[in-house]
Design a protein around this motif. Structure first.
Motif, PDB file in Angstrom:
ATOM      1  N   SER B   8       0.884  -1.161   0.000  1.00 45.24           N
ATOM      2  CA  SER B   8       0.000   0.000   0.000  1.00 45.24           C
ATOM      3  C   SER B   8       0.920   1.210   0.000  1.00 45.24           C
ATOM      4  O   SER B   8       1.748   1.360   0.897  1.00 45.24           O
ATOM      5  CB  SER B   8      -0.916  -0.011   1.227  1.00 45.24           C
ATOM      6  OG  SER B   8      -0.156   0.122   2.393  1.00 45.24           O
ATOM      7  N   ALA B   9       0.807   2.015  -1.015  1.00 47.77           N
ATOM      8  CA  ALA B   9       1.753   3.130  -1.161  1.00 47.77           C
ATOM      9  C   ALA B   9       1.138   4.215  -2.022  1.00 47.77           C
ATOM     10  O   ALA B   9       0.171   3.978  -2.754  1.00 47.77           O
ATOM     11  CB  ALA B   9       3.045   2.628  -1.801  1.00 47.77           C
ATOM     12  N   THR B  10       1.710   5.402  -1.931  1.00 49.39           N
ATOM     13  CA  THR B  10       1.263   6.501  -2.791  1.00 49.39           C
ATOM     14  C   THR B  10       1.830   6.300  -4.197  1.00 49.39           C
ATOM     15  O   THR B  10       2.812   5.576  -4.384  1.00 49.39           O
ATOM     16  CB  THR B  10       1.759   7.853  -2.270  1.00 49.39           C
ATOM     17  OG1 THR B  10       3.196   7.860  -2.334  1.00 49.39           O
ATOM     18  CG2 THR B  10       1.313   8.103  -0.841  1.00 49.39           C
ATOM     19  N   THR B 141      -3.920   4.988 -12.286  1.00 50.59           N
ATOM     20  CA  THR B 141      -3.728   4.591 -10.890  1.00 50.59           C
ATOM     21  C   THR B 141      -2.238   4.603 -10.540  1.00 50.59           C
ATOM     22  O   THR B 141      -1.386   4.729 -11.425  1.00 50.59           O
ATOM     23  CB  THR B 141      -4.222   3.158 -10.687  1.00 50.59           C
ATOM     24  OG1 THR B 141      -3.491   2.316 -11.594  1.00 50.59           O
ATOM     25  CG2 THR B 141      -5.711   3.022 -10.969  1.00 50.59           C
ATOM     26  N   ALA B 142      -1.956   4.405  -9.266  1.00 51.91           N
ATOM     27  CA  ALA B 142      -0.565   4.282  -8.827  1.00 51.91           C
ATOM     28  C   ALA B 142       0.079   3.066  -9.489  1.00 51.91           C
ATOM     29  O   ALA B 142       1.247   3.094  -9.874  1.00 51.91           O
ATOM     30  CB  ALA B 142      -0.503   4.154  -7.308  1.00 51.91           C
ATOM     31  N   ILE B 173      -4.280  13.264  -6.617  1.00 55.98           N
ATOM     32  CA  ILE B 173      -5.219  12.143  -6.723  1.00 55.98           C
ATOM     33  C   ILE B 173      -4.430  10.836  -6.800  1.00 55.98           C
ATOM     34  O   ILE B 173      -4.704   9.886  -6.064  1.00 55.98           O
ATOM     35  CB  ILE B 173      -6.110  12.308  -7.976  1.00 55.98           C
ATOM     36  CG1 ILE B 173      -6.877  13.621  -7.889  1.00 55.98           C
ATOM     37  CG2 ILE B 173      -7.043  11.114  -8.133  1.00 55.98           C
ATOM     38  CD1 ILE B 173      -7.437  14.102  -9.204  1.00 55.98           C
ATOM     39  N   THR B 174      -3.436  10.805  -7.669  1.00 56.67           N
ATOM     40  CA  THR B 174      -2.629   9.594  -7.816  1.00 56.67           C
ATOM     41  C   THR B 174      -1.305   9.718  -7.067  1.00 56.67           C
ATOM     42  O   THR B 174      -0.835   8.737  -6.482  1.00 56.67           O
ATOM     43  CB  THR B 174      -2.375   9.307  -9.311  1.00 56.67           C
ATOM     44  OG1 THR B 174      -3.608   9.404 -10.010  1.00 56.67           O
ATOM     45  CG2 THR B 174      -1.789   7.914  -9.507  1.00 56.67           C
ATOM     46  N   ILE B 178      -2.992   6.841  -1.125  1.00 56.41           N
ATOM     47  CA  ILE B 178      -2.428   5.513  -0.921  1.00 56.41           C
ATOM     48  C   ILE B 178      -3.304   4.494  -1.643  1.00 56.41           C
ATOM     49  O   ILE B 178      -4.523   4.507  -1.527  1.00 56.41           O
ATOM     50  CB  ILE B 178      -2.303   5.202   0.588  1.00 56.41           C
ATOM     51  CG1 ILE B 178      -1.203   6.100   1.170  1.00 56.41           C
ATOM     52  CG2 ILE B 178      -1.979   3.729   0.820  1.00 56.41           C
ATOM     53  CD1 ILE B 178      -0.968   5.916   2.643  1.00 56.41           C
ATOM     54  N   ASP B 179      -2.646   3.667  -2.415  1.00 53.15           N
ATOM     55  CA  ASP B 179      -3.331   2.737  -3.305  1.00 53.15           C
ATOM     56  C   ASP B 179      -2.706   1.360  -3.119  1.00 53.15           C
ATOM     57  O   ASP B 179      -1.609   1.224  -2.574  1.00 53.15           O
ATOM     58  CB  ASP B 179      -3.106   3.239  -4.748  1.00 53.15           C
ATOM     59  CG  ASP B 179      -4.230   2.830  -5.679  1.00 53.15           C
ATOM     60  OD1 ASP B 179      -5.049   1.970  -5.291  1.00 53.15           O
ATOM     61  OD2 ASP B 179      -4.265   3.365  -6.800  1.00 53.15           O
ATOM     62  N   ARG B 180      -3.405   0.361  -3.603  1.00 52.11           N
ATOM     63  CA  ARG B 180      -2.850  -0.992  -3.591  1.00 52.11           C
ATOM     64  C   ARG B 180      -2.025  -1.165  -4.872  1.00 52.11           C
ATOM     65  O   ARG B 180      -2.526  -0.922  -5.970  1.00 52.11           O
ATOM     66  CB  ARG B 180      -4.009  -1.987  -3.557  1.00 52.11           C
ATOM     67  CG  ARG B 180      -3.583  -3.429  -3.600  1.00 52.11           C
ATOM     68  CD  ARG B 180      -4.758  -4.307  -4.027  1.00 52.11           C
ATOM     69  NE  ARG B 180      -4.227  -5.552  -4.566  1.00 52.11           N
ATOM     70  CZ  ARG B 180      -4.478  -6.741  -4.038  1.00 52.11           C
ATOM     71  NH1 ARG B 180      -5.281  -6.863  -3.026  1.00 52.11           N
ATOM     72  NH2 ARG B 180      -3.937  -7.828  -4.556  1.00 52.11           N
ATOM     73  N   VAL B 181      -0.782  -1.553  -4.719  1.00 57.84           N
ATOM     74  CA  VAL B 181       0.096  -1.681  -5.882  1.00 57.84           C
ATOM     75  C   VAL B 181       0.871  -2.991  -5.802  1.00 57.84           C
ATOM     76  O   VAL B 181       1.406  -3.340  -4.745  1.00 57.84           O
ATOM     77  CB  VAL B 181       1.109  -0.510  -5.969  1.00 57.84           C
ATOM     78  CG1 VAL B 181       1.947  -0.613  -7.236  1.00 57.84           C
ATOM     79  CG2 VAL B 181       0.402   0.838  -5.924  1.00 57.84           C
ATOM     80  N   ASP B 182       0.912  -3.698  -6.915  1.00 57.49           N
ATOM     81  CA  ASP B 182       1.759  -4.888  -7.000  1.00 57.49           C
ATOM     82  C   ASP B 182       3.098  -4.491  -7.586  1.00 57.49           C
ATOM     83  O   ASP B 182       3.168  -3.926  -8.680  1.00 57.49           O
ATOM     84  CB  ASP B 182       1.088  -5.953  -7.873  1.00 57.49           C
ATOM     85  CG  ASP B 182      -0.136  -6.536  -7.190  1.00 57.49           C
ATOM     86  OD1 ASP B 182      -0.174  -6.530  -5.938  1.00 57.49           O
ATOM     87  OD2 ASP B 182      -1.060  -6.977  -7.896  1.00 57.49           O
TER      88      ASP B 182
END
Lengths: 296, 395
Positions: B8-10, B141-142, B173-174, B178-182
């Protein structure tokens, strides 16, 4: 004549509690009241940075310019209406970094205006990166390994480049700062006022206490001659190299470093400013008779 | 497929991480909101020895891009990041980078241009540089910002391309959510991007060369420009193949144009960046109500994927284009102009409605997107015409 309260807007300053900008704001408002400058006789220009938010809080004829470009905008204003007192506020990144070339060339021109630099030795608005005046080896988020470069020495640069008024103030001493502002605004020529303005949020090194332990006033220094450029330069270089030392090892001078009265300003050398366009434009002239003589 | 971990990261944090994984030789940058944390994060990697990059803090963005140009001409893999006024201040160097065919990779946190001053998202900065000769990727998205950064390196350095690449992500926004990122493992990324083999590097002392010499007055300037155009055209195929290879590595699809619901759509919205998420959400709801709504997201803006876009939109009855940037005096925003041009050769003439939205971070509420689909349904039914210069949601 506007009083201190008249310079305020409906907006409350968004600067952090304790920020040196509050003191600089107050010092300038009081200076303007005491100089009895009517609204119509001065204009202010801001660059980009925490100081620049002052454009929202300062009720006057103002222009919020781009990062580093406050001095060129102010130059345009000063030349289109040479009767205005132009006061420019900039930050250290703004005035000594990204706009550093304009700083040098404004000094060189000796253009009649007042340049106030909010020098907090950090990029406050972008949350704490090293600025051009950050001390060497200072650790910041953009320089986790420490700043490599030597800081800009604004007083030394201005004095060496032939500035006709160079002063340094401290936001922790408002009465003293007001005297510097008054002298600078009344000076005919380019007046540089570098102000140590501690950033209480991001610069944990150069704090109010740090400065209080070190500052002393040049006017109280025996034998200091403000008309001696060499002395001014030597003094600026000495303090510049001693900024990271302990309070008992070094002191930081504030006050007027150098002043030269009667030097020709940039405006003096432009004969067209004796009858500036804005005055001529007030009197449209009927040129039909002249045109008739050409058959038109 | 590579080993991946979910974090989970920006957006900014994963862009910085992607840059670290690409191992640039040089990074030169200047702080500007909302980009700053990319470079801060990267500076931390340098300080901790997690990447061996010459990291230069300069005094302006003009200097940042100048330093990048110099380093890239010398043969280094070079990266930087900027936003808004920073990108604007780089403008003359942007053209030098593309004209000298220097494969610099730059992240751009999309933010409005002054005046009045504003620090929030729109695409005015990037769109102002759209003719600077850079390949331009946009992220929704991120995750896409991360993926685009890695692909950008391969695209830029491909010998058939050798063009700088701007990888855009929406400011705040992006960049800051914090977003879910692989995230791929370091080795897979290193292997994917490979070693940069510079051509005509200044540091090749056995073959001294001059970059950027005068080419006017009957010199080959005109031909240089055509060569740039050819390289940009060749980049289409390279982007496509790099995207396919990266999809295989990551398991995530990539297209210059990415569609949802377009198999049988009557009405479609074309959009760039984070707003694609809002549009997809509304389209999904409308589908449940029986409206055949679709969405076409443009992920590569330069070179503009006109053929893919025309194919994606074939068969629809009405199209809306959402522009988060102005082109004052033109018939619509930059994306509108591209989309309408891309549809010019279509056999059936499709009405295209242009909307300007979200300038300076103006809120993009779902009901605004619903309004656009509602307008499109009316246009498709023949009961309305596209209105010109609609400022979506302006007070």
């Amino acid at each position: 004549m506007p009083k201190v309260a008249d310079f305020e807007t409906a907006l409350t300053p968004t600067w952090c509690p304790g920020c040196g900008n509050h003191a600089m704001w107050r010092a300038l408002k009081e200076t303007l009241e005491e100089l009895e400058l009517p609204w119509t006789d001065f204009a202010m220009v801001w660059g980009i940075g925490c100081h620049g938010n002052g454009a929202d809080f300062f009720r006057c004829q103002g222009f919020h310019s781009l990062h580093g470009r406050a001095l060129p905008v102010a130059t345009g204003i000063a030349l289109s209406n040479p009767d205005l007192k132009v006061i420019v506020e900039m930050g250290d990144g703004d005035g000594y970094g990204i706009g550093g070339n304009h700083f040098i060339h404004s000094v060189r021109r000796n253009i009649d205006m007042t340049a106030i630099f909010h020098n907090n030795q950090i990029y406050g608005l972008t949350t704490g990166q090293a600025s051009p005046t950050s001390d060497q080896f200072m650790k910041t988020p953009s320089t986790p390994g420490g700043v490599i470069e030597e800081p800009v020495n604004p007083v030394g640069v201005a004095v060496a480049q032939g500035a006709t008024f160079v002063a340094r103030g401290f936001a922790g001493d408002i009465p003293h700062l007001k005297e510097l502002y008054k002298a600078a605004i009344q000076h005919e020529g380019f007046a540089v006022v570098d102000v140590f303005q501690p950033c209480v949020t991001w610069n944990k090194m150069n704090t109010f206490k740090w400065f209080r332990d070190r500052v002393y006033k040049l006017e109280e220094l025996e034998g200091y001659d403000v008309t001696d450029r060499t002395m001014a330069f030597e003094t600026s270089m000495k303090t510049f190299h001693e900024l990271t030392c302990a309070p008992d090892e070094c002191k930081v001078p504030i006050g007027i470093f150098y002043r030269e009265e009667g030097a020709a300003t940039y405006q003096d050398d432009l004969p067209q400013l004796k009858a500036p366009l804005y005055k001529l434009a007030e009197k449209p002239r009927d040129i039909s008779k002249t045109l008739e003589s050409y058959g038109g | 497929m590579a080993t991946q971990k979910t974090v989970s990261a920006t957006g900014n944090a994963v862009v910085a991480d992607a840059m670290r994984q690409c191992k640039p030789d040089v990074m030169a940058a200047y702080p500007i909101t909302p980009q700053t944390t990319i470079v801060e994060e990267f500076a931390g990697f340098v300080a901790k020895g997690r990447v061996h990059t010459e990291y230069v803090t300069v005094e302006s963005e003009h200097s940042a891009m100048s330093a990048c140009v110099g380093a890239s001409a010398a043969g280094a893999r070079v990266m930087t990041a900027t936003s808004s006024q920073g990108l604007a201040l780089m403008w003359e160097e942007l053209h030098v980078a593309s004209g000298m065919r220097l494969p610099i990779v730059m992240a751009n946190a999309n933010r409005a241009l002054s005046a009045p001053i504003n620090i929030h998202c729109d695409h005015g900065d990037a769109m102002g540089a759209r003719d600077a000769g850079w390949v331009m990727l946009f992220a929704e998205t991120a995750q896409e910002a991360y993926d685009n950064t890695i692909m950008a390196t391969r695209i830029a350095e491909n010998p058939a391309v050798l063009l700088p690449v701007m990888s855009c992500l929406d400011g705040f926004i992006t960049t800051h959510s914090i977003d879910r990122v692989d995230v791929l493992d370091d080795e897979s990324v290193a292997e994917f991007v490979g070693e940069y083999a510079p051509q005509n590097a200044l540091l090749d002392i056995d073959q001294p060369v001059t970059h950027g010499a005068f080419a006017g007055l009957g010199g080959p300037f005109f031909e240089f420009k055509r060569a740039q155009r050819d390289a940009m055209e060749r980049s289409r195929e390279v982007i496509s193949s790099v995207g396919a290879e990266y999809s295989e590595l990551s398991g995530r699809p990539f297209g210059a144009v990415e569609s949802w619901g377009m198999e049988d759509a009557d009405v479609a919205i074309v959009v760039i960046g984070s707003t694609a998420g809002n549009v997809r959400h509304v389209a999904r709801q409308l589908r449940a109500e029986g409206v055949k709504a679709g969405i076409v997201k443009v992920r590569v803006f330069r070179p503009f994927p006109y053929a893919e876009l025309a194919a994606a939109l074939s068969g629809v009855k009405a199209v809306a284009v959402l522009d988060r940037a102005e082109s004052f005096g033109a018939e619509g925003g930059p994306l509108f102009l591209e989309v309408r041009s891309a549809l010019y050769d279509a056999e059936t003439r499709v009405p295209v409605a242009g909307y300007i939205y979200g300038l300076g971070g103006s809120d993009v509420r779902l009901e605004l997107i619903e309004r656009v689909y509602s307008d499109l349904s009316d246009i498709a039914a023949g009961t309305a015409q596209p209105g010109g210069f609609v400022y979506l949601g302006a007070r």
